[in-house]
Design an enzyme around this catalytic site. Structure first.
Site, PDB file in Angstrom:
ATOM      1  N   GLY A 202      -2.486   5.755  -0.697  1.00 50.34           N
ATOM      2  CA  GLY A 202      -1.199   5.103  -0.928  1.00 50.34           C
ATOM      3  C   GLY A 202      -0.339   5.854  -1.917  1.00 50.34           C
ATOM      4  N   CYS A 203      -0.408   5.442  -3.165  1.00 50.25           N
ATOM      5  CA  CYS A 203       0.510   5.980  -4.171  1.00 50.25           C
ATOM      6  C   CYS A 203       0.219   7.425  -4.543  1.00 50.25           C
ATOM      7  CB  CYS A 203       0.498   5.089  -5.407  1.00 50.25           C
ATOM      8  SG  CYS A 203       1.143   3.432  -5.073  1.00 50.25           S
ATOM      9  N   ILE A 204      -1.034   7.855  -4.474  1.00 49.05           N
ATOM     10  CA  ILE A 204      -1.329   9.262  -4.745  1.00 49.05           C
ATOM     11  C   ILE A 204      -0.758  10.142  -3.643  1.00 49.05           C
ATOM     12  CG2 ILE A 204      -3.173  10.980  -4.963  1.00 49.05           C
ATOM     13  CD1 ILE A 204      -2.759   9.246  -7.455  1.00 49.05           C
TER      14      ILE A 204
END
Length: 260
Positions: A202-204
């Protein structure tokens, strides 16, 4: 009435001629029955995501972007919603992830490099989560990480320097989206972004893709990122390693910072 210079007119004429030539060539190829060459079929495999990742990482011919002149460590969403077992949204991949993150952040700070921590939290009505917060509405939903809740707090095991480190609130997957991160990196003349945190898929991933898109060499220390399932984790590490970032052991990142 505007006048078109002779040079501009000549360029326009040349462009029209080139387009007519290419259309004519395409028409001749079609009418002559030239064979259509189909693209390669998508590869299938019975291997697991972990096996494919290990195969990619063991390839001696795999190229890297490498470290640049100056790095920053950006720790993404290491907050209790994702790191504390009291919440169903938590996950862990490497049991020493936060120890490595602390070591990496401490070392970077001691070298005068920027250290950044991001977290997510939302308004009471969740409207600042936008469409991202519309699929579900349970106590565990993203948009229900509220400012006064334990879910938005950084993990107690982290060593966040309230004086020297930058702490940013974000609302969307990428750590760059509508945060001051870009301005900070420009001010410090950073050309390399080291990403830790979660989730890998997701955010990585979102942060790594945007980091590359903004012109930064992007490093992902394997032991410093985590996800809910190994398939998501390793599939995204593979894709990052092949396209957008250098995925490497945290010890290699530490060794580089110690020598810089």
């Amino acid at each position: 009435r505007s006048q078109i210079s002779p040079s501009s007119s000549a360029r326009c004429t040349a462009m029209r001629t080139l387009l007519r030539t290419r259309r004519a060539q395409a028409a001749r190829a079609f009418s002559s029955g030239a064979a259509f060459i189909p693209p390669k079929q998508m590869e299938t495999s019975s291997k697991t995501a972990r096996e494919i990742y290990e195969e990619v990482m063991s390839n001696p011919a795999r190229k890297r972007f490498g470290f640049g002149r100056k790095a920053a460590v950006v720790n993404v969403d290491l907050q209790k919603a994702y790191t504390s077992g009291e919440f169903v949204t938590s996950y862990m991949t490497h049991p020493n992830q936060l120890d490595f993150v602390n070591e990496l952040s401490d070392l970077a700070r001691s070298r005068g490099l920027p250290v950044v921590w991001t977290r997510v939290a939302y308004m009471e009505d969740g409207s600042d989560a936008g469409v991202w917060g519309t699929r579900t509405n349970t106590p565990d939903s993203l948009q229900n990480i509220k400012f006064d809740s334990r879910r938005q707090e950084f993990d107690d095991r982290l060593r966040v320097d309230a004086i020297k480190d930058a702490v940013y609130l974000k609302k969307m997957p990428s750590c760059f989206h509508e945060t001051p991160l870009q301005s900070l990196l420009v001010w410090h003349q950073v050309d390399t972004v080291i990403l830790t945190g979660g989730s890998t898929s997701g955010c990585i991933r979102a942060s790594a893709v945007e980091s590359l898109s903004r012109g930064y060499r992007t490093i992902v220390p394997v032991e410093c990122v985590a996800d809910k399932h190994e398939s998501y984790h390793f599939a995204n590490l593979t894709d990052l390693a092949l396209k957008y970032a250098d995925v490497m052991p945290v010890q290699e990142v530490l060794d580089h910072l110690k020598g810089s």
